[in-house]
Write a protein that holds these residues in place. Structure first.
Motif, PDB file in Angstrom:
ATOM      1  N   ILE A 161       0.851  -1.142   0.286  1.00  0.00           N
ATOM      2  CA  ILE A 161      -0.058  -0.019  -0.107  1.00  0.00           C
ATOM      3  C   ILE A 161       0.926   1.198   0.154  1.00  0.00           C
ATOM      4  CG2 ILE A 161      -1.634   1.467   1.201  1.00  0.00           C
ATOM      5  CD1 ILE A 161      -2.935  -1.295   2.278  1.00  0.00           C
ATOM      6  N   LEU A 162       0.598   2.007  -0.803  1.00  0.00           N
ATOM      7  CA  LEU A 162       1.135   3.384  -0.943  1.00  0.00           C
ATOM      8  C   LEU A 162       0.554   4.472  -0.139  1.00  0.00           C
ATOM      9  CD1 LEU A 162       2.211   2.988  -4.810  1.00  0.00           C
ATOM     10  CD2 LEU A 162       3.800   3.429  -3.090  1.00  0.00           C
ATOM     11  N   ASP A 163      -0.708   4.537  -0.428  1.00  0.00           N
ATOM     12  CA  ASP A 163      -1.380   5.552   0.429  1.00  0.00           C
ATOM     13  C   ASP A 163      -2.719   5.254   0.508  1.00  0.00           C
ATOM     14  OD1 ASP A 163      -1.810   7.771   2.077  1.00  0.00           O
ATOM     15  OD2 ASP A 163      -0.765   9.166   0.962  1.00  0.00           O
ATOM     16  N   GLN A 164      -3.478   6.024   1.474  1.00  0.00           N
ATOM     17  CA  GLN A 164      -4.986   5.865   1.332  1.00  0.00           C
ATOM     18  C   GLN A 164      -5.722   7.068   1.576  1.00  0.00           C
ATOM     19  OE1 GLN A 164      -5.043   2.450   4.341  1.00  0.00           O
ATOM     20  NE2 GLN A 164      -5.864   1.375   2.661  1.00  0.00           N
ATOM     21  N   SER A 165      -7.033   7.253   1.358  1.00  0.00           N
ATOM     22  CA  SER A 165      -7.743   8.170   1.618  1.00  0.00           C
ATOM     23  C   SER A 165      -9.212   7.662   2.293  1.00  0.00           C
ATOM     24  CB  SER A 165      -7.902   9.061   0.470  1.00  0.00           C
ATOM     25  OG  SER A 165      -8.535  10.268   0.982  1.00  0.00           O
ATOM     26  N   ILE A 166      -9.626   8.574   3.124  1.00  0.00           N
ATOM     27  CA  ILE A 166     -10.862   8.079   3.908  1.00  0.00           C
ATOM     28  C   ILE A 166     -12.048   8.962   3.598  1.00  0.00           C
ATOM     29  CG2 ILE A 166     -11.906   7.624   6.304  1.00  0.00           C
ATOM     30  CD1 ILE A 166      -8.953   6.832   7.358  1.00  0.00           C
ATOM     31  N   VAL A 167     -13.191   8.166   3.574  1.00  0.00           N
ATOM     32  CA  VAL A 167     -14.313   9.132   3.388  1.00  0.00           C
ATOM     33  C   VAL A 167     -15.489   8.526   4.672  1.00  0.00           C
ATOM     34  CG1 VAL A 167     -14.429   9.434   1.092  1.00  0.00           C
ATOM     35  CG2 VAL A 167     -15.614   7.769   1.808  1.00  0.00           C
ATOM     36  N   LYS A 168     -16.380   9.472   4.932  1.00  0.00           N
ATOM     37  CA  LYS A 168     -17.505   8.975   6.000  1.00  0.00           C
ATOM     38  C   LYS A 168     -18.496   8.467   4.997  1.00  0.00           C
ATOM     39  CE  LYS A 168     -19.561   9.836  10.287  1.00  0.00           C
ATOM     40  NZ  LYS A 168     -19.931   8.227  10.114  1.00  0.00           N
ATOM     41  N   VAL A 169     -19.257   7.233   5.694  1.00  0.00           N
ATOM     42  CA  VAL A 169     -20.200   6.505   5.020  1.00  0.00           C
ATOM     43  C   VAL A 169     -21.390   7.261   5.903  1.00  0.00           C
ATOM     44  CG1 VAL A 169     -21.583   4.580   4.317  1.00  0.00           C
ATOM     45  CG2 VAL A 169     -18.902   4.575   4.345  1.00  0.00           C
ATOM     46  N   CYS A 170     -22.258   7.845   5.060  1.00  0.00           N
ATOM     47  CA  CYS A 170     -23.629   8.525   5.938  1.00  0.00           C
ATOM     48  C   CYS A 170     -24.686   7.540   5.867  1.00  0.00           C
ATOM     49  CB  CYS A 170     -24.005   9.648   4.984  1.00  0.00           C
ATOM     50  SG  CYS A 170     -22.655  11.065   4.907  1.00  0.00           S
ATOM     51  N   LYS A 171     -25.651   8.058   6.665  1.00  0.00           N
ATOM     52  CA  LYS A 171     -26.572   7.259   6.884  1.00  0.00           C
ATOM     53  C   LYS A 171     -27.404   6.502   5.765  1.00  0.00           C
ATOM     54  CE  LYS A 171     -29.539   7.354  10.894  1.00  0.00           C
ATOM     55  NZ  LYS A 171     -30.655   8.173  11.548  1.00  0.00           N
ATOM     56  N   ASN A 172     -27.945   7.414   4.778  1.00  0.00           N
ATOM     57  CA  ASN A 172     -28.463   6.716   3.665  1.00  0.00           C
ATOM     58  C   ASN A 172     -27.754   6.419   2.436  1.00  0.00           C
ATOM     59  OD1 ASN A 172     -30.992   6.818   5.197  1.00  0.00           O
ATOM     60  ND2 ASN A 172     -31.369   8.855   4.892  1.00  0.00           N
ATOM     61  N   GLU A 173     -26.456   6.242   2.848  1.00  0.00           N
ATOM     62  CA  GLU A 173     -25.704   6.178   1.626  1.00  0.00           C
ATOM     63  C   GLU A 173     -25.948   4.996   0.744  1.00  0.00           C
ATOM     64  OE1 GLU A 173     -22.721   8.361   0.190  1.00  0.00           O
ATOM     65  OE2 GLU A 173     -22.246   8.169   2.223  1.00  0.00           O
ATOM     66  N   ASN A 174     -25.771   5.015  -0.522  1.00  0.00           N
ATOM     67  CA  ASN A 174     -25.956   4.046  -1.533  1.00  0.00           C
ATOM     68  C   ASN A 174     -24.851   3.669  -2.424  1.00  0.00           C
ATOM     69  OD1 ASN A 174     -26.372   5.555  -3.739  1.00  0.00           O
ATOM     70  ND2 ASN A 174     -28.328   5.980  -3.340  1.00  0.00           N
ATOM     71  N   GLU A 175     -24.811   2.854  -3.067  1.00  0.00           N
ATOM     72  CA  GLU A 175     -23.586   2.470  -3.890  1.00  0.00           C
ATOM     73  C   GLU A 175     -23.210   3.695  -4.752  1.00  0.00           C
ATOM     74  OE1 GLU A 175     -23.890  -0.536  -6.702  1.00  0.00           O
ATOM     75  OE2 GLU A 175     -21.915  -0.752  -7.213  1.00  0.00           O
ATOM     76  N   GLN A 176     -24.211   4.099  -5.393  1.00  0.00           N
ATOM     77  CA  GLN A 176     -23.629   5.421  -6.210  1.00  0.00           C
ATOM     78  C   GLN A 176     -23.200   6.717  -5.731  1.00  0.00           C
ATOM     79  OE1 GLN A 176     -27.255   6.762  -8.271  1.00  0.00           O
ATOM     80  NE2 GLN A 176     -26.169   7.473 -10.213  1.00  0.00           N
ATOM     81  N   SER A 177     -23.833   6.879  -4.428  1.00  0.00           N
ATOM     82  CA  SER A 177     -23.319   8.180  -3.797  1.00  0.00           C
ATOM     83  C   SER A 177     -22.033   8.001  -3.153  1.00  0.00           C
ATOM     84  CB  SER A 177     -24.244   8.469  -2.788  1.00  0.00           C
ATOM     85  OG  SER A 177     -24.422   7.658  -1.780  1.00  0.00           O
ATOM     86  N   LEU A 178     -21.729   6.558  -2.853  1.00  0.00           N
ATOM     87  CA  LEU A 178     -20.411   6.200  -2.118  1.00  0.00           C
ATOM     88  C   LEU A 178     -19.456   6.349  -3.232  1.00  0.00           C
ATOM     89  CD1 LEU A 178     -18.743   5.791   0.391  1.00  0.00           C
ATOM     90  CD2 LEU A 178     -19.386   3.210  -0.025  1.00  0.00           C
ATOM     91  N   SER A 179     -19.693   5.702  -4.153  1.00  0.00           N
ATOM     92  CA  SER A 179     -18.652   5.839  -5.249  1.00  0.00           C
ATOM     93  C   SER A 179     -18.516   7.119  -5.585  1.00  0.00           C
ATOM     94  CB  SER A 179     -19.260   5.167  -6.540  1.00  0.00           C
ATOM     95  OG  SER A 179     -19.740   3.828  -6.383  1.00  0.00           O
ATOM     96  N   LYS A 180     -19.137   8.235  -5.812  1.00  0.00           N
ATOM     97  CA  LYS A 180     -19.251   9.440  -6.185  1.00  0.00           C
ATOM     98  C   LYS A 180     -18.271  10.331  -5.229  1.00  0.00           C
ATOM     99  CE  LYS A 180     -22.119  12.897  -8.030  1.00  0.00           C
ATOM    100  NZ  LYS A 180     -23.436  13.640  -7.990  1.00  0.00           N
ATOM    101  N   LYS A 181     -18.377  10.002  -4.029  1.00  0.00           N
ATOM    102  CA  LYS A 181     -17.514  10.393  -3.087  1.00  0.00           C
ATOM    103  C   LYS A 181     -16.343   9.891  -3.026  1.00  0.00           C
ATOM    104  CE  LYS A 181     -20.218  10.956   1.274  1.00  0.00           C
ATOM    105  NZ  LYS A 181     -20.564  10.203   2.413  1.00  0.00           N
ATOM    106  N   ILE A 182     -16.155   8.498  -3.029  1.00  0.00           N
ATOM    107  CA  ILE A 182     -14.608   8.184  -3.146  1.00  0.00           C
ATOM    108  C   ILE A 182     -13.823   8.640  -4.533  1.00  0.00           C
ATOM    109  CG2 ILE A 182     -13.603   5.717  -3.415  1.00  0.00           C
ATOM    110  CD1 ILE A 182     -15.910   4.533  -1.908  1.00  0.00           C
ATOM    111  N   LEU A 183     -14.520   8.687  -5.494  1.00  0.00           N
ATOM    112  CA  LEU A 183     -14.178   9.023  -6.855  1.00  0.00           C
ATOM    113  C   LEU A 183     -13.268  10.436  -6.612  1.00  0.00           C
ATOM    114  CD1 LEU A 183     -13.300   7.793  -9.473  1.00  0.00           C
ATOM    115  CD2 LEU A 183     -15.285   9.285 -10.357  1.00  0.00           C
TER     116      LEU A 183
END
Ligand code: GRF
Length: 189
Positions: free
Chosen positions: A147-169
């Motif tokens: 692993i070279l590096d990582q970045s974190i996002v918070k998963v919200c209450k009503n998160e779905n695959e699409q919204s999480l993917s967008k956030k991670i991207l």
């Protein structure tokens, strides 16, 4: 540093790396973008004048020959660092060892959790509170290299695959550039 990028899909990470090279954030040049199929990303790269190549498995009678063609094109373009950015083919041990420490990948999870496809959906299903992305050296096991590096996002209450993917991207775009910057600086000292 000459960079080669391997893609299969939309190419947003690829475009982001090209942009960072163009605006001087990265002391590097994207010499070639290779896609294993006609993809949205390859057309976007062509549109902005980046050299591209489509190398399809169906045109080769073995995986070895397919990969040799990729290596060939990377070498012709004097590529010293290969970035996988949504490249959906599993690369052989031989290919990976040829590019040892010069082949990196971005994955939309906090590895070693949620390897393989649909990482964001796997994270949602597991009910994790934090997700993210990882840039790592590629090894012969899937999504498993150093692993070279990582970045974190918070998963919200009503998160779905699409919204999480967008956030991670959004984080992926920042992380890939950060890692590349570090690797390029290391190379220069
Ligand atoms: C990204 O989520 C990346 O982490 C994964 O595939 C996706 C590619 O997205 N490996 P894009 O093609 O760069 O937009």
């Amino acid at each position: 540093m000459n960079i080669g990028i391997l893609i299969s899909g939309k190419g947003s990470n690829m475009l982001n790396i090209v942009k960072a090279c163009d605006n001087g954030t990265l002391n590097a040049r994207v010499k070639i973008v290779i896609s294993n199929k006609p993809s949205e990303g390859i057309y976007k790269a062509q549109k902005i004048g980046i050299p591209t190549k489509i190398i399809e498995t169906k045109n080769f009678n073995s995986k070895l020959k397919f990969e040799n063609e990729i290596t060939n094109i990377l070498k012709i373009n004097k590529v010293s660092l290969v970035c996988l950015a949504g490249f959906m083919k599993i690369l052989s041990k031989k290919f990976v060892s040829q590019w040892e420490k010069r082949l990196i990948n971005i994955h939309p999870s906090l590895l070693p959790s949620f390897k393989g496809i649909n990482a964001q959906l796997q994270a949602i299903k597991k009910g994790v509170k934090y997700a993210g992305c990882t840039v790592h050296y590629v090894s012969s096991a899937i999504d498993d290299g150093e692993i070279l590096d990582q970045s974190i996002v918070k998963v919200c209450k009503n998160e779905n695959e699409q919204s999480l993917s967008k956030k991670i991207l959004i984080e992926e775009h920042k992380l890939y550039i950060k890692v590349l910057k570090n690797l390029i600086n290391k190379e220069l000292v």
